[in-house]
Design a protein around this motif. Structure first.
Motif, short mmCIF file in Angstrom:
data_model
loop_
_atom_site.label_atom_id
_atom_site.label_comp_id
_atom_site.label_asym_id
_atom_site.label_seq_id
_atom_site.Cartn_x
_atom_site.Cartn_y
_atom_site.Cartn_z
N LEU A 76 0.85 -1.19 0.00
CA LEU A 76 0.00 0.00 0.00
C LEU A 76 0.89 1.23 0.00
N SER A 77 0.41 2.27 -0.61
CA SER A 77 1.11 3.54 -0.49
C SER A 77 0.08 4.65 -0.59
N ALA A 78 0.42 5.74 0.07
CA ALA A 78 -0.48 6.89 0.05
C ALA A 78 0.40 8.15 0.02
N VAL A 79 0.06 9.06 -0.87
CA VAL A 79 0.78 10.33 -0.99
C VAL A 79 -0.07 11.41 -0.34
N ILE A 80 0.53 12.14 0.54
CA ILE A 80 -0.20 13.22 1.20
C ILE A 80 0.61 14.50 1.06
N MET A 81 -0.07 15.58 1.19
CA MET A 81 0.58 16.89 1.17
C MET A 81 0.62 17.40 2.60
N VAL A 82 1.83 17.67 3.08
CA VAL A 82 1.97 18.30 4.39
C VAL A 82 2.23 19.78 4.13
N SER A 83 1.29 20.57 4.50
CA SER A 83 1.46 22.02 4.29
C SER A 83 1.68 22.67 5.64
N VAL A 84 2.48 23.71 5.63
CA VAL A 84 2.81 24.42 6.85
C VAL A 84 2.13 25.78 6.78
N GLN A 85 1.24 25.98 7.71
CA GLN A 85 0.50 27.24 7.74
C GLN A 85 1.36 28.27 8.46
N ALA A 86 1.89 29.16 7.67
CA ALA A 86 2.84 30.11 8.23
C ALA A 86 2.20 31.48 8.36
N PRO A 87 2.59 32.22 9.37
CA PRO A 87 2.17 33.62 9.42
C PRO A 87 2.82 34.37 8.26
N PRO A 88 2.37 35.49 7.95
CA PRO A 88 2.99 36.23 6.84
C PRO A 88 4.47 36.46 7.14
N GLU A 89 5.24 36.44 6.09
CA GLU A 89 6.68 36.65 6.27
C GLU A 89 7.21 37.42 5.08
N PHE A 90 7.94 38.43 5.39
CA PHE A 90 8.65 39.17 4.34
C PHE A 90 10.07 38.63 4.28
N THR A 91 10.47 38.19 3.12
CA THR A 91 11.85 37.68 3.02
C THR A 91 12.83 38.80 3.20
N GLU A 92 12.46 39.99 2.81
CA GLU A 92 13.36 41.13 2.93
C GLU A 92 12.74 42.08 3.97
N LYS A 93 13.41 42.18 5.10
CA LYS A 93 12.85 42.98 6.18
C LYS A 93 13.08 44.47 5.97
N LEU A 94 14.21 44.79 5.37
CA LEU A 94 14.52 46.20 5.17
C LEU A 94 15.32 46.33 3.90
N ARG A 95 14.92 47.25 3.07
CA ARG A 95 15.71 47.50 1.87
C ARG A 95 15.63 48.97 1.52
N ASN A 96 16.60 49.37 0.79
CA ASN A 96 16.62 50.74 0.30
C ASN A 96 16.11 50.77 -1.12
N GLN A 97 15.35 51.79 -1.43
CA GLN A 97 14.88 51.96 -2.80
C GLN A 97 15.10 53.41 -3.19
N THR A 98 15.58 53.56 -4.37
CA THR A 98 15.91 54.92 -4.81
C THR A 98 15.04 55.30 -6.00
N ALA A 99 14.88 56.57 -6.16
CA ALA A 99 14.14 57.09 -7.31
C ALA A 99 14.70 58.47 -7.64
N ARG A 100 14.63 58.79 -8.89
CA ARG A 100 15.06 60.13 -9.28
C ARG A 100 13.95 61.12 -8.99
N ARG A 101 14.37 62.24 -8.58
CA ARG A 101 13.39 63.25 -8.21
C ARG A 101 12.58 63.64 -9.44
N GLY A 102 11.24 63.71 -9.22
CA GLY A 102 10.34 64.10 -10.30
C GLY A 102 9.88 62.93 -11.15
#
Length: 2047
Positions: free
Chosen positions: A808-834
């Motif tokens: 016998l065999s049975a395939v199951i999906m084990v899913s992990v219910q995670a709280p929201p997570e940002f992979t990048e906690k802090l980043r800089n973003q630049t833009a030209r003025r105007g």
């Protein structure tokens, strides 16, 4: 136990008493329950299963437990008996340890040292016993392991076993194997893999794959290790492989098993590696396959090989074994001939552990209690239970007590065991509530009464819970009726009172009354008889049914009183009538083992009284028989699905009717299961299964029941059932971080094995085994993932396999219910003025996710500002939120935060928004430093436009190019310094810089202009050729590098050479540059090894340094002569004239060429000394035969090898003698008439006797007759024979032969004589040469005949002989000379005369004497050798064989050396340097040694060590001083060591710091006090003697500063000390005031003259085409002096300095810029030929506080800078002013006033500060005496020297442009030294004192002259003006620098700072007469005033070319006089002005 020791008896009595006490306490506790904190014992530290120890170490076994009260520890044996102490062998310590002390081998006792122990812990609540402790003591005993030979068929794999004796097998294991070459074969853990030929298996065998014939030559040993003692040893025997070649094909055969059943058992601990062997051999080589049987079945499946399970040949290796690997394995071996197999049962043992659930439980009385024993480990053999240390006989994992009673409380233990170990767990059962069993407190008594009255029986009982009381009469319960009443009530104290009332008692009421008190916790009863007078009466007895086999017990219910007897009868027969029956007087009948046939009947009870009245009662006994079932079973083995089965249940015994029923697993069988049952007769039933199915598996039970009871029989049906789900896994979701559990359970038969796998990747399909990890495990099919994370998410496969079906065999999906997570906690973003911008946040996690935006922690609402828009996008893994900004503004530079939330939590991420612009342009571009190919720039960082500067772009171009042709260098934006590289040396560049960020580029900065410095050559010399000149010389020729690669003027070349193919360093020689265009350079390398290949490299150098090495050129020197003779020389005599000589060629390394031939030198040994007598034979082979040798002669032979270079060393002489032969004829024969019948025959021996002559034979024959010849034998020592009995006047012929052992030789010539009466005088002796040895006696024969007797006289050297005490005439005419001397040599003549005739002979006497004294003369000397010339004495006559040379040092022993006679010169080597020696010689010949020559007294070259210059030797810091011993000169003799002593200046005693400092190292004297004056004394030793030097120095201050000089009271030190003046002199006449005043006046006057002269010469000498230019040139060259300001308007100067000044700015020198004169000098930015390398940094005194730093860079010659020399010393001034020391750049000069400008102050110079520095203490000026003090000639000024500096007030140094008035200082000449032997030392004092004007240095007198060139090392002289011509003549392109000292140019490359490059060579053309201009010994001798002047720029800036007219070429003396009269010509003066600046008043000088 027959006898017990007193203390043992006491112990047991105590134990019994304790048990009694415990029992009583337990009873008490029943009434008083235990407190909650009291508990039974629990083990804290339980001993291990096995304790093995060595008798040398002993062991301690610890057992600790806890409980309340604290348990007692008792050690017991396995049978439960207590363990006591055995003195010296076993003892129990006070803390409960079982201790086994170390013991001797003979004290071993098996009952002590090989025993199973256990630890018992007990308190009042119970007892527990530890697991079994197997103690085993090992007595150290010798053992040897062995390796036996293994027989193996070629190509198969072999397994070598290491046999270990059984008595140590448990403790010894194999750690490695090795072969006879020492090659180690490690275990599997040590090796990288299993692919090699050799593999040490985990079980210790050596596995060798694919054995070949070569493997039979190796032997192997195993190395074992004893785990208790740690001892390792090699096996005693070596095993090897015996390899057999296959004969035909061989089917697989297992070694050693024959035809037995092949099955082996293997045990291995968990996680260890295991080896399953399959030791089969076959040919062809077989294939091996491994299978594993599915548990419980005969089915098998192939073993899956992977990283953990590997197969090597036939051996299966399982690494890190797990319990699941256990099972039965099958190895199948096949080849083309046949097959074979072997089974192996593998048991993977896992450590046993047990746990009882629950560990403690409290159960109310009567309630059930369940303990479950949970255990792990493998294998589990038994499970057992104990209570309080006693076995319970229960062997199931679950212990169930249906109803807890009081005795059930206590400690319970579960034990699991196998053959190797055991484990236990304990639990405690406590009783709950109050447990007081019923107690009868008060009861009725037996009484006898008359019938009639009422009876009251009372029973009082107590207990908890409250008991109930019932009543019985004769065992029958009493119920209430008319006469009997039972009642009860409960009293206030809880007792129950029950009573029985009998109204008017009858006689029939008598009997046994019983009250029974019963509660759930117990029963109590009381009985007593009530006797009522009356006749006997028996109450009616009910029918009694009893099951056959039981015991019948019945009491006859008799009433009436008194009763006399009660009997039982059956069939009127009184019982008992058999053994089974027993009758008691009280009326009780017992029948045992009742049977129907014999015991079923009616029994009668008869009671009688004394009167004879009786009563009878009958009892019917019915015996019932239980059913009996015949055992039944299914057919053997499990059933297949669909199989037909039947069971027959037959009940042959038992009462009818019978009820027969079937159950399956306890459930009645119905038709729905597909099972039918059918009754067969009254006693049988058949169960039929038409087709077996999985549900049919289980226990089938047949139940047979009748009235007697029920019986059952059960059989098990196993059905092969494929797996089926009990609990099929399904998809699961878990919260992140939780402990996940997924169950997967299946059943089937056999029990399926459940495994889990994880999908590879994100989709199901491919699965891999779960790796063991800390948080993932599988237990009983359940997957546990602790602390689950997102990485654990995915598809999992659960598989159940039991070998039936596909599983016998049975395939199951084990899913992990995670709280929201940002992979990048802090980043800089630049833009030209105007411009628009979009900010995105992607949150991963379980959806739905809500995202909010904050700006600077404030909620951002797009409604409030329409520039912002928020959008959300749902992604597969989460949500993306985008914040759009239409037009960015500066206010948008803020921190934006997005907050994501879902059901499981929240997270936030921040975006730092940066609005960016283009940067501004960089500014303040400066040149920090520059070199030939690079420039170091710095600039100020501009505003970056809120965007990090990505880079700076440095743009540069050549000055003549346009900005369109530029090169660029990119520099990271974070730096403000950079280096521009790849520039060309000595080139002008324009440089500017641009800043760039992401937005764009800035404007270009202002450009700066620089000129690169010169650089070392970059090209290699060309056309290099190396050719051999001779055996030790190579000639190297080459041409210069390409002109473009010179990077300056090439000064010379370094030619390096070394032995090829070695790692040694090159030895360099230095060659001067040849200026002729295209001319080749050449160098001869001498003193090389003969016929050796050398590698040669060449590098060019200029004043900056050396260029690259050329490619190696390799060449051999010419062939030399072999340096070693042929070896193993041997000779063999072949014949009397031939000898064979053989040899072995010399070693190849000593051949020094190609050996072409060998020469054999040979001569007779006695002529060997004479070279002319030697013979030579050449041959190419290694042996030869010498022919034509003299017979019977001892020959001496030597062999030598010959190459093209000549003859090599001769071998040691060998000697062989030729064979003897027959001798030659005697040389001469005489026959002399002695009378008429006698003739005397005499002869001389043969010239070549060819052996030892044994005899002579004299032949005589009468002439003319046919008579026979007569012979006469004469002894060998007799040289005459008298023939007698001859006939008168008859001629006789005589001849003589000589004989050796070989035979008779040739006959001599014949001689005829005739006897006669007339006998003339004749001499029988022959003329001969006699050799006499000096001081020995000599005898010369003269045997004469004649008649009359002749007179014999002697003449010596023509003089008549007269006898004396040394010479006398012997009677036989011989002359005897005693003690011959040299003068006796000569001719000796003997004269015999009688009357008839006279005769004479002449002998020559040669005297062999030792040689006379030879002539010894000295030929040459070096530092370590003497060369002597040897000549023999003219008067020596004997050939000289050689000389013995005797020599000894002045203080030493005589040594000797042998010198050959043909060596005219001899070198005595390895002598002491600079030492006196005595030498004499003696000659020797074959007589002996001769007279000694006169003693020759001489000495080797070399002198004592010479003092170094102080600045090069001493380097001071604040608390230490570094001594650079390499600065000492060794005087030609290598230094041996130094002695270092120091003291404070004011102390008297010297402290020795070290007496053995090695000369090659620096030495640091530590632990000095800062700012303190010290004396230092150095004693330098070499073999020539020692030199002592003393120095003064002051340590620096803590901050690195210097301190003022001290006045020592002798004028040494601070020159501010006032000179004592008479009291009457006015104060202002103080010399300290007057001298500076006068000097100032003189300087100002000279300065005015100079300016006037310069102005008058401007027009006529304009070299640059304009007055203004020339003016500025002159001023430029002048204003570098003190008090000057630089004009920065000159364009060429601006280019060079890299500094752009505003128009018309005239600023004073700016420290830090290149205008600062000190900085210019120190950094070397002067553009003169002597310029130093440029570098830029700031001096940090803490980093390198070197006051006396060794000069690391060459000095620049300073012209006219007042180099002031006193006697015996030289002034360095402040050397730091002139030289850049590493780490000391830009320091400030002493006593120099500086004007500091900041960036802003440049605009307004008035804001600048002036400050003046302090002087260096003690400077670098080792001038003996203070300023103005002259020392007498010959004073060793360097030995103990101090210097002083003088300080005067300074005027403003920036007041005028040309304020350098000349101050003339006239000095006396230097002393002259006359002793040439000391010139090397005194050379350092040879300085030319100078008359200084600003035109240059004038010398008032020539230097000293030396007469002995051999003893005056010219090295120091060679650095004078080498370029010829009068002083001041410019050399080539050096411009106005004048004739520069060779030292300063040559040493610019390597100033002695440890650089690996070789030093420059001295020039070869030094001219003493030209040393007037710049002939300082060291060109670093520059006064402090030099700080304030500058050198001219490179080239001819301001240079005045020397006039060619002779009148301008004035001598030194002329110039001095002209200057004194101020009459020097304008040109001459200007020339001098351009070459140097003079002093300013109040300048500091050291004199």
């Amino acid at each position: 136990m027959a006898y017990m020791m007193p203390n043992e008896r006491l112990k047991w009595l105590t134990l019994c008493a304790a048990v009694v006490v415990l029992a009583s306490v337990g009873n008490t506790l029943a009434a008083n329950p235990a407190d909650s904190d009291q508990k039974g014992p629990v083990f804290l530290k339980e001993p291990t299963n096995r304790i093995d120890f060595s008798n040398s170490t002993g062991a301690e076994i610890e057992c600790k437990s806890s409980g309340n009260p604290m348990p007692e520890i008792i050690w017991i044996r396995s049978d439960g008996t207590a363990v006591g102490d055995v003195p010296g062998l076993r003892q129990i310590s006070s803390d409960g340890k079982l201790v086994f002390p170390p013991f001797r081998a003979e004290d071993y006792r098996q009952e002590v040292h090989a025993q199973v122990y256990a630890c018992l812990a007990r308190n009042q609540f119970g007892s527990i016993i530890s697991r079994d402790v197997h103690v085993r003591a090992v007595v150290q005993q010798f053992y040897e392991s062995e390796v036996n030979n293994e027989y193996v068929i070629r190509g198969n794999s072999a397994v070598l076993k290491c046999s270990i004796p059984s008595f140590v097998a448990d403790f010894v294991q194999v750690v490695s194997w090795q072969d006879e070459e020492g090659q180690l074969y490690g275990t599997l853990e040590d090796q990288q893999g299993t692919d090699g030929k050799y593999l040490v298996l985990p079980s210790g065998e050596l596995h060798i794959r694919e054995v070949g014939p070569e493997d039979g030559y190796k032997s192997y040993q195993c190395r074992t290790k004893h785990r208790l003692t740690g001892e390792t040893r090699l096996s005693a025997t070596k095993g090897r492989l015996v390899i057999t070649e296959p004969v035909g094909s061989v089917s697989p055969q297992f070694s050693g098993n024959g035809n037995q059943e092949h099955i082996t058992l293997t045990r291995v601990p968990l996680n260890q590696s295991v080896t399953l062997m399959c030791p089969a051999q076959a040919y062809p080589v077989p294939f091996f396959r491994w299978y594993k049987f599915i548990e419980g079945t005969t089915r098998k499946q192939a073993v899956v090989l992977n990283d953990r399970v590997k197969q090597v040949s036939g051996t299966l290796i399982i690494k890190d074994a797990v319990v699941e690997d256990s099972g039965k394995y099958l190895c199948v071996v096949n080849n083309s001939v046949g097959g074979e197999s072997v089974e192996t049962v593998l048991t993977v043992t896992a450590p046993l552990s047990a746990k009882i659930d629950p560990p403690t439980q409290t159960i109310d009385f009567g309630r059930p209690a369940v303990f479950t024993c949970q255990y792990t480990g493998n294998p589990i053999k038994t499970v057992s239970w104990m209570k309080d240390g006693k076995a319970m006989g229960h062997s199931e994992p679950v212990l169930r007590i249906e109803s807890v009673k009081k005795e059930d409380k206590g400690m319970y233990q579960c034990f699991v065991r196998n053959d190797q170990e055991s484990a236990e767990a304990s639990a405690e059962l406590k009783l709950g509530g109050r447990f007081d069993p019923p107690v009868i407190r008060q009861a009725f008594q037996e009484e006898t009464m008359e019938p009639g009255p009422s009876v009251f029986l009372k029973c009082v009982a107590g207990g908890n819970p409250t008991p109930e009381i019932s009543w019985e009469l004769d065992g029958k319960k009493i119920a209430n009726n008319d006469r009997f009443q039972v009642g009860q009530y409960v009293t206030v104290n809880g007792d129950v009172v029950s009573y029985l009332n009998i109204t008017s008692v009858h006689a029939n009421d008598g009997g046994l009354y019983k009250c029974i008190a019963k509660s759930k916790v117990g029963v109590a009863e009381h009985s007593a008889k009530l006797n009522v007078y009356g006749l006997p009466y028996i109450r009616q007895m009910e029918k009694k049914a009893i099951v056959a086999g039981e015991t019948l017990m019945v009491t006859c219910p008799v009433a009436g009183y008194p009763i006399d007897s009660i009997v039982w009868e059956r069939d009127n027969r009184a019982l008992p009538i058999n053994r089974k029956q027993k009758v008691f007087p009280n009326g009780t009948l017992i029948i045992e083992n009742v049977e129907r046939n014999s015991d079923q009947a009616t029994y009668t009870c008869v009671a009688k009284n004394q009167e004879g009245y009786s009563a009878r009662g009958s009892l019917e006994v019915q015996v019932m028989v239980l059913p009996r079932i015949i055992p039944f079973a299914f057919e053997e083995g499990p059933a297949q699905v669909g199989q037909y089965l039947t069971l027959h249940c037959s009940v042959p015994g038992g009462d009818l009717p019978l009820l027969i029923e079937w159950t399956l697993n306890g459930i009645a069988i119905g038709d729905e299961l597909g099972i039918s049952t059918e009754r067969v007769g009254s006693r049988g039933s058949v169960l039929t299964i038409e087709a077996v199915e999985a549900p049919h598996a289980g226990n089938f039970t047949c139940h047979a029941s009748n009235l007697a009871g029920q019986q059952r029989y059960t059989t098990l049906l196993n059905v092969y059932v494929p797996p089926r789900w009990i609990l099929e896994p399904t998809d699961k979701a878990f919260a992140q971080g939780s402990d996940a559990k997924v169950e997967c359970k299946a059943d089937g038969f056999p029990k399926p094995q459940v495994t889990w796998k994880k999908a590879v990747g994100d989709t199901p399909g491919e699965y891999k085994d779960l790796k063991k990890s800390d948080n993932i495990r599988v237990e009983e099919g359940t997957l546990h993932i602790d602390n689950i994370q997102k990485t654990n998410e995915g598809y999992y496969l659960c598989e159940a396999i039991n070998g039936i079906g596909s599983g016998l065999s049975a395939v199951i999906m084990v899913s992990v219910q995670a709280p929201p997570e940002f992979t990048e906690k802090l980043r800089n973003q630049t833009a030209r003025r105007g411009e628009p911008a979009v900010l995105q946040c992607e949150a991963k996690g379980e959806k739905p996710i809500g995202i909010l935006w904050n700006m600077n922690n404030m909620r951002l609402d797009p409604k409030n500002d329409n520039r912002y828009t928020i959008r959300e996008e749902i992604l597969s893994a989460g949500v993306m939120s985008s914040l759009s900004i239409k037009r960015t503004e500066r206010s948008d530079s803020a921190l934006f935060t997005c907050v994501a939330t879902n059901a499981f939590g929240s997270d936030d991420a921040s975006i730092n928004m940066i609005v960016q612009e283009v940067p501004e342009m960089p500014y303040a571009l400066k040149v920090l430093d520059k070199s030939g190919r690079s420039v170091q720039l710095s600039w100020a960082q501009p505003y970056d436009g809120n965007s990090p500067l990505n880079r700076y772009i440095i743009e540069f171009k050549r000055s003549r190019a346009s900005w369109d042709e530029i090169d660029r260098v990119m520099v990271p934006g974070h730096t403000t310094e950079a280096q521009v590289q790849k520039l060309s040396p000595a080139t002008t560049y324009n440089i500017r810089i641009v800043a760039e960020n992401e937005i764009g580029s800035s404007q270009s900065s202002e450009a700066v202009t620089i000129i690169t410095a010169e650089e070392a050559p970059s090209g290699k010399p060309q056309n290099i050729k190396v050719e051999p000149v001779n055996q030790t010389t190579l000639r190297v020729t080459w041409k210069p590098p390409a002109r473009s690669d010179w990077n300056g003027e090439i000064l010379g070349y370094y030619v390096g050479y070394k032995l090829s193919n070695t790692n040694s360093s090159y030895i360099f020689e230095t060659i001067n540059f040849i200026t002729e265009e295209g001319k080749e350079h050449n160098l001869e390398l001498n003193n090389l090894r003969v016929y050796t290949q050398y590698s040669v490299v060449i590098q060019a150098f200029n004043k900056i340094g050396a260029g690259p090495l050329s490619d190696e050129e390799k060449q051999f020197t010419a062939e030399g002569t072999p340096s070693q003779p042929p070896s193993d020389t041997a000779c063999t005599t072949l014949t009397s004239q031939t000898i064979r000589v053989s040899w072995v060629s010399p070693p190849l390394e000593s051949a020094n060429g190609v050996i072409k031939t060998y020469k054999v030198v040979y001569a007779p040994s006695d002529e060997w000394y004479d070279e002319t007598k030697r013979h030579y034979k050449k041959t190419a082979s290694s042996d030869t035969v010498l022919h034509g040798l003299k017979k019977y002669t001892n020959y001496t032979m030597q062999v030598l090898a010959t190459t093209a270079g000549g003859d090599g060393v001769r071998s040691v002489p060998i000697h062989c003698q030729t064979e003897p032969d027959v001798p030659e004829a005697p040389t001469d024969v005489k026959a002399l008439v002695m009378g008429n019948a006698a003739i005397l025959v005499s002869w001389r021996p043969p010239a070549q006797p060819n052996g030892i002559i044994t005899q002579y034979t004299v032949y005589s024959k009468a002439e003319g007759a046919e008579t026979e010849t007569k012979t006469q034998k004469v002894p060998h020592y007799q040289m005459s024979f008298e023939a007698t009995e001859l006939e008168k006047n008859k001629p006789y012929e005589f001849w003589v032969t000589a004989s050796t052992t070989i035979g008779e030789g040739q006959q001599s010539k014949s001689i005829v004589a005739m006897p006669s009466d007339q006998v003339p005088a004749k001499i029988a002796s022959f003329d001969d040469t006699f050799t006499a040895t000096f001081k020995e006696d000599a005898k010369m024969p003269c045997l004469a005949v004649g008649a009359p007797q002749p007179e014999i006289t002697w003449k010596i050297k023509g003089v008549e002989f007269s006898a004396n005490d040394r010479m006398r005439l012997l009677p036989d005419g011989s002359l005897l000379i005693k003690s011959v001397n040299r003068q006796d040599a000569g001719d000796y003549s003997c004269h015999a005369e009688n009357s008839i005739a006279k005769d004479s002979i002449t002998h020559k006497l040669i005297v062999l004497a030792p040689p006379q004294s030879p002539h010894v003369t000295l030929s040459a000397t070096t530092t370590d050798a003497l060369t002597v010339r040897l000549k023999p004495h003219e008067g020596d006559t004997a050939p000289l064989h050689g000389y013995t040379l005797h020599y000894k040092p002045e203080f030493g022993e005589w040594e000797t050396a042998e010198v050959s006679v043909d060596s005219q010169k001899h070198n005595i080597e390895n002598l002491l340097c600079g030492s006196r020696y005595q030498v004499y010689a003696t000659g020797f010949n074959n007589i002996g040694a001769g007279e000694a020559s006169d003693i020759l007294n001489t000495r080797t070259k070399g002198q004592k060590p010479k003092l170094p210059e102080k600045p090069r030797f001493i380097e001071v810091s604040s608390n230490s001083v570094s001594l650079h011993f390499k600065a000492w000169k060794d005087g030609g003799c290598p230094m041996s060591h130094f002695v270092v002593e120091s003291k404070k200046r004011d102390q008297l005693e010297w402290n020795q710091i070290s007496n053995n400092v090695k000369p090659d190292n620096n030495y640091v004297v530590l632990d000095l006090e800062p700012a303190t004056w010290y004396n230092l004394r150095i004693t330098a030793h070499n073999s020539a003697g020692f030199t002592v030097a003393e120095y003064d120095f002051a340590t620096l201050t803590v901050t690195g500063g210097t301190i003022a000089p001290l006045d020592d009271g002798m004028g040494h030190g601070n020159v501010h000390a006032r000179i004592p003046m008479p009291a009457w002199m006015p104060e202002w006449l103080d010399l300290n005031f007057m001298v500076p005043l006068i000097a100032t006046v003189v300087v100002v006057a000279v300065g005015i003259c100079v300016v006037c002269v310069a102005l008058s010469r401007r027009r006529s000498d304009d070299m640059r085409g304009g007055q203004k230019d020339v003016y500025y040139d002159v001023v430029y060259n002048q204003t570098m002096g003190p008090g000057a300001t630089l004009d920065k308007r000159r364009p060429d100067l601006r280019d060079e300095l890299g500094y752009i000044a505003p128009p018309n700015r005239k600023l004073p020198p700016v420290p830090g810029s290149n205008y600062n004169t000190c900085d210019r000098i120190k950094r070397g930015t002067v553009i003169s030929r002597g310029g130093l390398r440029s570098n830029h940094s700031t001096w940090d005194p803490r980093r390198n506080p070197n006051l006396y730093e060794e000069l690391k860079a060459p000095p620049v010659p300073m012209h006219g800078n007042a180099n002031i020399y006193g006697h015996g010393g030289h002034a360095h001034g402040n050397v730091e002013c002139h030289y850049r020391h590493p780490g000391m750049e830009d320091e400030i000069c002493p006593y120099a006033t500086f004007h500091l400008l900041g960036f802003r102050e440049e605009m307004d110079p008035t804001k600048a500060m002036n400050f003046q520095t302090f002087p260096h203490q003690n400077g670098h000026t080792p001038v003996p005496g203070h300023a103005g003090t002259m020392l007498p000639p010959g004073h060793p000024g360097h030995v103990h020297s101090r210097s002083g500096s003088q300080s005067m007030p300074r005027a403003n140094r920036y007041q005028r442009k040309n304020s350098q008035g000349g101050q003339s200082s006239i000095y006396t000449p230097a002393p002259e030294y006359d002793d040439p032997a000391n010139c090397a030392e005194e050379d350092q004092y040879r300085r030319y004192t100078r008359v200084n004007s600003q035109g240059g240095s004038l010398y008032s007198g020539p230097g000293p002259e030396y007469d002995d060139p051999a003893n005056c090392a010219p090295e120091e002289d060679q650095y004078g003006s080498q370029y010829g011509g009068p002083y001041g003549q410019p050399y080539d392109h050096y411009g106005s620098r004048g004739s520069m000292g060779r030292r300063s140019i040559g040493s610019a490359r390597n100033p002695g700072n440890g650089s690996p490059e070789p030093p420059p060579p001295p020039p070869r053309n030094h001219d003493m007469s030209n040393s007037s201009f710049n002939d300082s010994k060291e060109s670093n001798e520059i006064s402090e005033a030099e700080c304030d002047r500058d050198h001219g720029p490179r080239g001819n800036y301001g240079a005045v070319k020397r006039s060619p007219q002779p009148k301008d070429q004035r001598t030194t003396e002329e110039m001095r006089k002209l200057i004194e009269r101020n009459e020097a010509g304008p040109k001459q003066l200007q020339l001098q002005q351009t070459n140097g600046a003079g002093f300013t008043a109040y300048d500091t000088m050291a004199v």
